[in-house]
Design a protein around this motif. Structure first.
Motif, PDB file in Angstrom:
ATOM      1  N   TYR A 107     106.356  91.375  86.718  1.00  0.00           N
ATOM      2  CA  TYR A 107     106.067  92.935  87.094  1.00  0.00           C
ATOM      3  C   TYR A 107     106.853  94.010  86.349  1.00  0.00           C
ATOM      4  CZ  TYR A 107     107.092  96.766  90.201  1.00  0.00           C
ATOM      5  OH  TYR A 107     106.938  97.859  90.904  1.00  0.00           O
ATOM      6  N   THR A 108     107.586  93.572  85.400  1.00  0.00           N
ATOM      7  CA  THR A 108     108.334  94.892  84.320  1.00  0.00           C
ATOM      8  C   THR A 108     106.700  94.841  82.884  1.00  0.00           C
ATOM      9  OG1 THR A 108     109.258  92.749  83.360  1.00  0.00           O
ATOM     10  CG2 THR A 108     110.619  94.884  84.748  1.00  0.00           C
ATOM     11  N   TYR A 109     106.703  93.269  82.897  1.00  0.00           N
ATOM     12  CA  TYR A 109     105.521  93.659  81.417  1.00  0.00           C
ATOM     13  C   TYR A 109     104.267  94.396  81.682  1.00  0.00           C
ATOM     14  CZ  TYR A 109     107.675  91.040  77.889  1.00  0.00           C
ATOM     15  OH  TYR A 109     108.255  90.199  76.643  1.00  0.00           O
ATOM     16  N   PHE A 110     103.655  94.060  82.926  1.00  0.00           N
ATOM     17  CA  PHE A 110     103.265  94.467  83.740  1.00  0.00           C
ATOM     18  C   PHE A 110     102.493  95.887  83.286  1.00  0.00           C
ATOM     19  CE2 PHE A 110      99.910  96.241  86.962  1.00  0.00           C
ATOM     20  CZ  PHE A 110      98.221  95.576  86.624  1.00  0.00           C
ATOM     21  N   ASN A 111     103.742  96.708  84.261  1.00  0.00           N
ATOM     22  CA  ASN A 111     103.927  97.703  84.750  1.00  0.00           C
ATOM     23  C   ASN A 111     104.137  98.535  82.756  1.00  0.00           C
ATOM     24  OD1 ASN A 111     104.482  99.136  87.642  1.00  0.00           O
ATOM     25  ND2 ASN A 111     104.929  97.207  87.180  1.00  0.00           N
ATOM     26  N   LYS A 112     104.531  98.024  82.110  1.00  0.00           N
ATOM     27  CA  LYS A 112     105.133  98.735  80.503  1.00  0.00           C
ATOM     28  C   LYS A 112     103.214  98.344  79.814  1.00  0.00           C
ATOM     29  CE  LYS A 112     107.555  98.431  76.132  1.00  0.00           C
ATOM     30  NZ  LYS A 112     107.680  99.673  76.467  1.00  0.00           N
ATOM     31  N   TYR A 113     102.630  97.285  79.896  1.00  0.00           N
ATOM     32  CA  TYR A 113     101.573  96.990  79.388  1.00  0.00           C
ATOM     33  C   TYR A 113     100.097  97.239  79.580  1.00  0.00           C
ATOM     34  CZ  TYR A 113     104.688  95.279  75.263  1.00  0.00           C
ATOM     35  OH  TYR A 113     106.160  95.492  75.298  1.00  0.00           O
ATOM     36  N   GLY A 114     100.074  97.000  80.867  1.00  0.00           N
ATOM     37  CA  GLY A 114      98.906  97.136  81.649  1.00  0.00           C
ATOM     38  C   GLY A 114      98.564  95.653  81.830  1.00  0.00           C
ATOM     39  N   ILE A 115      98.836  94.697  81.122  1.00  0.00           N
ATOM     40  CA  ILE A 115      98.344  93.136  80.790  1.00  0.00           C
ATOM     41  C   ILE A 115      99.050  92.064  81.409  1.00  0.00           C
ATOM     42  CG2 ILE A 115      97.197  91.584  79.565  1.00  0.00           C
ATOM     43  CD1 ILE A 115      97.071  94.230  77.002  1.00  0.00           C
ATOM     44  N   ARG A 116      98.166  91.494  82.455  1.00  0.00           N
ATOM     45  CA  ARG A 116      99.045  90.054  82.699  1.00  0.00           C
ATOM     46  C   ARG A 116      98.825  88.882  82.178  1.00  0.00           C
ATOM     47  NH1 ARG A 116     101.910  87.207  85.291  1.00  0.00           N
ATOM     48  NH2 ARG A 116     101.815  86.354  86.801  1.00  0.00           N
ATOM     49  N   ASP A 117      99.810  88.553  81.481  1.00  0.00           N
ATOM     50  CA  ASP A 117      99.278  87.213  81.313  1.00  0.00           C
ATOM     51  C   ASP A 117      99.734  86.273  82.011  1.00  0.00           C
ATOM     52  OD1 ASP A 117      99.105  84.637  79.447  1.00  0.00           O
ATOM     53  OD2 ASP A 117      99.983  85.551  77.379  1.00  0.00           O
ATOM     54  N   TYR A 118      99.395  85.289  82.951  1.00  0.00           N
ATOM     55  CA  TYR A 118     100.218  84.470  83.423  1.00  0.00           C
ATOM     56  C   TYR A 118     100.275  83.484  82.970  1.00  0.00           C
ATOM     57  CZ  TYR A 118      95.276  82.899  84.072  1.00  0.00           C
ATOM     58  OH  TYR A 118      94.271  81.970  83.830  1.00  0.00           O
ATOM     59  N   ARG A 119      99.940  82.688  82.183  1.00  0.00           N
ATOM     60  CA  ARG A 119     100.164  81.512  81.640  1.00  0.00           C
ATOM     61  C   ARG A 119     101.860  81.784  80.750  1.00  0.00           C
ATOM     62  NH1 ARG A 119      96.763  82.002  76.709  1.00  0.00           N
ATOM     63  NH2 ARG A 119      98.127  83.049  76.700  1.00  0.00           N
ATOM     64  N   GLY A 120     102.294  81.179  81.965  1.00  0.00           N
ATOM     65  CA  GLY A 120     104.273  80.704  81.538  1.00  0.00           C
ATOM     66  C   GLY A 120     104.464  82.206  81.234  1.00  0.00           C
ATOM     67  N   GLY A 121     104.182  83.109  81.733  1.00  0.00           N
ATOM     68  CA  GLY A 121     105.100  84.233  81.000  1.00  0.00           C
ATOM     69  C   GLY A 121     104.665  85.164  79.807  1.00  0.00           C
ATOM     70  N   GLY A 122     103.983  84.288  79.069  1.00  0.00           N
ATOM     71  CA  GLY A 122     103.243  84.498  78.301  1.00  0.00           C
ATOM     72  C   GLY A 122     104.640  84.938  76.961  1.00  0.00           C
ATOM     73  N   ARG A 123     104.137  86.223  76.462  1.00  0.00           N
ATOM     74  CA  ARG A 123     105.685  86.676  75.450  1.00  0.00           C
ATOM     75  C   ARG A 123     106.454  86.653  76.263  1.00  0.00           C
ATOM     76  NH1 ARG A 123     106.943  86.325  70.407  1.00  0.00           N
ATOM     77  NH2 ARG A 123     107.762  88.157  69.097  1.00  0.00           N
ATOM     78  N   SER A 124     107.611  87.071  77.067  1.00  0.00           N
ATOM     79  CA  SER A 124     107.826  86.824  78.096  1.00  0.00           C
ATOM     80  C   SER A 124     109.054  85.521  77.863  1.00  0.00           C
ATOM     81  CB  SER A 124     108.210  87.474  78.808  1.00  0.00           C
ATOM     82  OG  SER A 124     107.689  86.672  80.322  1.00  0.00           O
TER      83      SER A 124
END
Length: 358
Positions: A107-124
């Motif tokens: 939720y927070t990564y999407f609101n910050k960057y506007g990109i959804r890397d759904y593959r295991g959370g990506g960088r997070s």
């Protein structure tokens, strides 16, 4: 911000389901012997797929050193290391492509960057911490030159607390338990949570021995503040305490103070740090990990369009992230101590004269 440290610093790169992860470690003094077997052993302690108490994802986490080492010695230039991902299963996340998993950073990564890397959370994803352990191994090789040792172990799982802190038990324990007497109960708690598709939290104890007095840069780069910074940067960490920590608020001043004699301190309620500076006593801190947010129980959430939906996860996840997280906390502690050692060298003119006076 993907760089940590001031003089001894590292930058990590890569994502959970990307091609590779890695790090660049800068500020490493020349002439340190690089033990690649030691570095790989450190990686093996953190790597997934080791036993039934961890995620089933299997990765060799083999480290390849690309630069900064020549004929087995550091050259004083940046050390770059890479770890290729080998066992990604991005399809496990296809059903959560457009929704936010509760407890995760989606939720927070999407609101910050506007990109959804759904593959295991990506960088997070906590997968990034593999690079931190590689960097921490370099820091440990520096600390070894000064006989400084950093250890870790699990002192609590699901509220089951250790009463005996035996670091010699850690190396023989599948969950890095400090107390053999409660280890089986802690293991049972992890498996019970796993079998019920849930997860549990835990606490890691980190101990630094033979640390010299004087490390820490007041006012805004204190040793304890940077340790807190390092620990809170680790996935799933929600709190830390140093020395008596949370329990110190229940003490009176006389009971909390560490009296001093000619041969040193009579106690160590401070956890080896006073005024943000090490006092030569053992540095002790506890790191508190929340339950792994990846659980296989249906939960309510919303998607990227703010539509209310149900979340049902698939994939492979740790039922207790604190176990492997303890190794990461240990590595981050080593990185902080290494940084503080280099920073402390310029704190007195006498130190500078020792290097430059003819």
């Amino acid at each position: 911000m993907n760089t940590f440290g001031h003089r001894f610093r590292f930058t990590t790169f890569g994502e959970s389901h990307g091609k590779a992860l890695g790090c660049v470690v800068d500020g490493v003094p020349a002439g340190i012997k690089i033990d690649e077997e030691f570095i790989q052993n450190e990686m093996n302690r953190r790597k997934p797929g080791q036993n039934k108490y961890a995620t089933a994802r299997k990765e060799s986490d083999s480290v390849e050193i690309l630069s900064g080492v020549f004929e087995g010695l550091t050259t004083g230039t940046p050390i770059s290391m890479i770890i290729f991902n080998e066992n990604q299963k991005s399809r496990d996340y296809s059903n959560v492509k457009d929704l936010f998993r509760p407890g995760h950073a989606d939720y927070t990564y999407f609101n910050k960057y506007g990109i959804r890397d759904y593959r295991g959370g990506g960088r997070s994803s906590a997968r990034e911490t593999a690079a931190r352990v590689a960097a921490g191994a370099i820091a440990k090789l520096l600390l070894k030159q000064l006989d400084i040792e950093v250890k870790s172990g699990i002192c609590e799982i699901d509220g089951i607390k250790a009463t005996n802190f035996d670091f010699s038990n850690v190396q023989n324990s599948e969950i890095y338990a400090l107390d053999k007497e409660v280890e089986q109960k802690q293991k049972d708690a992890i498996l019970n949570a796993k079998n019920s598709h849930n997860s549990v939290g835990g606490v890691a104890l980190i101990k630094v021995t033979n640390c010299p007095a004087g490390l820490g840069e007041p006012l805004y780069f204190k040793l304890d503040s940077q340790l807190a910074n390092a620990m809170m940067s680790i996935n799933a960490v929600k709190a830390i305490d140093i020395g008596d920590g949370f329990n110190s608020v229940q003490n009176k001043g006389y009971d909390n103070n560490d009296e001093i004699r000619a041969n040193g301190f009579k106690s160590n309620h401070s956890g080896g740090i006073l005024g943000g500076i090490s006092n030569s006593e053992d540095i002790k801190l506890k790191v508190y990990f929340k339950p792994t947010p990846s659980i296989f129980i249906k939960q309510e959430t919303v998607d990227i369009y703010n539509k209310e939906v149900d979340c049902e996860l698939k994939g492979r996840h740790d039922p207790c992230v604190a176990v492997r997280g303890s190794v990461v906390a240990e590595s981050m502690t080593a990185l902080v101590i290494a940084d503080m050692l280099l920073l402390n060298m310029s704190s007195r003119i006498d130190n500078i004269k020792k290097v430059y006076e003819r």
